[in-house]
Design an enzyme around this catalytic site. Structure first.
Site, PDB file in Angstrom:
ATOM      1  N   SER A 133     -10.233  -0.002   7.161  1.00 42.50           N
ATOM      2  CA  SER A 133      -9.312   0.082   5.686  1.00 42.50           C
ATOM      3  C   SER A 133      -8.822  -0.698   4.962  1.00 42.50           C
ATOM      4  O   SER A 133      -8.047  -1.206   4.201  1.00 42.50           O
ATOM      5  CB  SER A 133      -8.358   1.125   5.909  1.00 42.50           C
ATOM      6  OG  SER A 133      -9.116   2.641   6.059  1.00 42.50           O
TER       7      SER A 133
ATOM      8  N   LYS B 139       1.033  -1.017   0.342  1.00 40.97           N
ATOM      9  CA  LYS B 139      -0.126   0.146   0.000  1.00 40.97           C
ATOM     10  C   LYS B 139       1.255   1.542   0.446  1.00 40.97           C
ATOM     11  O   LYS B 139       2.098   0.965   0.566  1.00 40.97           O
ATOM     12  CB  LYS B 139      -1.144   0.355   1.399  1.00 40.97           C
ATOM     13  CG  LYS B 139      -1.909   1.133   1.214  1.00 40.97           C
ATOM     14  CD  LYS B 139      -2.881   0.853   2.456  1.00 40.97           C
ATOM     15  CE  LYS B 139      -4.252   1.816   2.659  1.00 40.97           C
ATOM     16  NZ  LYS B 139      -4.981   2.066   3.667  1.00 40.97           N
TER      17      LYS B 139
ATOM     18  N   SER C  31      -9.574   2.411   2.758  1.00 41.21           N
ATOM     19  CA  SER C  31      -8.620   3.214   2.555  1.00 41.21           C
ATOM     20  C   SER C  31      -7.474   2.532   0.914  1.00 41.21           C
ATOM     21  O   SER C  31      -7.628   2.319  -0.120  1.00 41.21           O
ATOM     22  CB  SER C  31      -7.473   3.705   2.931  1.00 41.21           C
ATOM     23  OG  SER C  31      -7.253   3.183   3.629  1.00 41.21           O
TER      24      SER C  31
END
Length: 485
Positions: A178, A79, A154
């Site tokens: 997330s 990420k 996210s």
């Protein structure tokens, strides 16, 4: 069949038997990325040159018979809020468009020690603020199951990349759901460890008392292997828990006989899609058939979780993001009139709408005259939410419910309605406020989109969470379903 459909142990054995090379695994990743990325758009940047270089080094080591762990040679995605030396880390924000870190996050170091291959950096909501991936400053990632739908956020890029078979596993971060919410939306496994179990050093901070790094994988066993590699105390992280790390893989016994499950009535009530509820009830019957027992329990302060979270997370965000001022790193506005103008223009140009919204909300909550009424009150309610979990865990081994109240929603459907968007996290947020571990595993489909089952455990009891998830997975085929890309 993709090489990534093989079980981790099978890949390990084929590598050991010289039937497979690390370069073959990287080839598989790159071929799938070239085929799927025009539609999925999970990556912000692919580091093919670096991945090929690492593959050559690992294949040379393989030829010499060097030590290999079970994660050896596996292609991984990271990420984009987890810093990677020499590989641009932007947090999907224009503000960090030119930020090239000079060090690796602790989790990245640990994956390198485990001899994995970093394929690239994955898309996300800007600074991890969002639940749909639509807040990325660069592009929107789509759900591999249906390109008209969001992948969640996210960590939407991480979940989508695993679901699309572009990487073997990925790392994400979870501040209010997330990892788990996009895992639910994309039909993969997403684990949020206990706060402090995995080092946050090198994770660009959103809300420091809530953020936690964890894995997204195709199955529970892989999640256990990745957690085994990244968990552990880190002196660089003042919130890192100095505890012994158990054998997570060894805990996957498949036995849940006598397990006591609490099912919060607040997690199954108004707002939860009937088809989602039906899938969760079916999952509970599976566990019941294996010898577990469950009953309804009340978590009375759940209704205050969303308001509490957004006050606390926004307050911490307003403090953490103060470092982005156009002076030290990141973008700098051109031709400011003075220092204050530099701050204002740099932040105005660099931050997106959702980030600005949360900075303003957090600054307001921390301001003189409002601190006691908002921030301090939210901290007190957070304590009450944690007590709900403490009370429940006196009688139950795990708490189970849906990961999200609905399946994925359409792109653009909620982007202009932040309050509705925030409510998508109502079932994941309490876990972060309490700091306990939780996992989302696939438990079926509703209207062709995946449904996630959330299993919540006691602090530092990831072993039980993984054991229950693995037992359920072994008794069903939901995790074997793949999107028809």
């Amino acid at each position: 069949m993709s090489l990534f459909d093989l079980k981790l142990q099978d890949i390990h054995n084929r590598l050991a038997g010289k039937e497979l090379s690390v370069n073959d695994l990287v080839d598989q990743s790159m071929q799938t990325i070239r085929a799927n990325e025009p539609k999925v758009r999970a990556f912000l940047r692919v580091d093919e040159e670096g991945a090929r270089r690492t593959a050559r080094e690992l294949d040379e080591r393989l030829a010499k018979g060097g030590d290999r762990g079970l994660l050896f040679g596996l292609p991984a995605g990271i990420k984009d809020n987890i810093v990677t030396e020499g590989l641009t880390t932007t947090c999907a924000s224009r503000f960090l468009g030119n930020y090239d870190p000079i060090y690796d996050a602790t989790v990245v170091k640990k994956l390198k020690s485990a001899q994995t291959v970093t394929i690239g950096k994955l898309n996300m909501d800007e600074f991890a603020m969002g639940g749909s991936n639509e807040n990325s400053a660069y592009h929107v990632t789509t759900n591999p199951w249906n390109a008209e739908y969001v992948p969640g956020g996210s960590s939407g890029g991480s979940a989508a990349a695993v679901a699309a078979g572009e990487v073997y596993f990925a790392l994400g971060s979870d501040t209010g759901g997330s990892i788990r919410q996009p895992a639910s939306y994309c039909g993969v496994v997403g684990l949020k460890p206990t706060y402090g179990l995995v080092s946050r050093f090198g994770l660009v901070a959103f809300a420091s008392s809530l953020d936690q790094i964890g894995p997204l994988t195709k199955n529970v066993e892989d999640a256990a292997y990745v957690l085994q590699a990244i968990a552990g105390h880190d002196p660089h992280d003042s919130t890192s828990a100095n505890v012994a790390i158990p054998d997570y893989v060894g805990a996957l016994s498949g036995d849940v006989k006598g397990l006591r499950i609490g099912v919060p009535k607040e997690y199954m009530g108004q707002g939860v899609d009937p088809k989602v509820k039906e899938a969760v009830m079916a999952a509970l019957r599976v566990l019941e058939g294996m010898g577990a027992v469950w009953e309804e329990v009340s978590m009375p302060h759940t209704e205050y979780a969303v308001a509490t979270y957004y006050l606390l997370a926004s307050s911490e965000a307003s403090s953490n993001l103060a470092r982005f001022d156009g002076v030290r790193y990141g973008v700098r506005a051109a031709d400011p009139d003075n220092l204050l103008d530099l701050y204002v223009k740099s932040r105005s140009e660099g931050f997106g709408t959702e980030v600005k919204r949360r900075i303003m909300l957090g600054t307001y909550a921390l301001s003189s005259g409002y601190y006691d009424a908002y921030y301090l009150k939210a901290q007190k309610v957070r304590t009450l939410i944690k007590r709900d979990f403490d009370e429940a865990f006196r009688n139950y081994d795990v708490i189970i419910g849906p990961t999200a109240p609905t399946t994925a929603f359409k792109i653009g459907e909620q982007v202009d309605d932040p309050l509705t968007m925030y409510l998508n996290d109502i079932l994941t947020i309490p876990v972060n406020l309490a700091g306990v571990p939780a996992i989302s595993v696939p438990c079926g489909l509703a209207d062709g989109l995946p449904v996630g089952l959330q299993i919540i455990g006691k602090p530092l009891d990831e072993a039980t969470v993984l054991r229950v998830a693995h037992a359920f997975e072994r008794s069903t085929d939901h995790h074997k379903l793949r999107p028809a890309l």
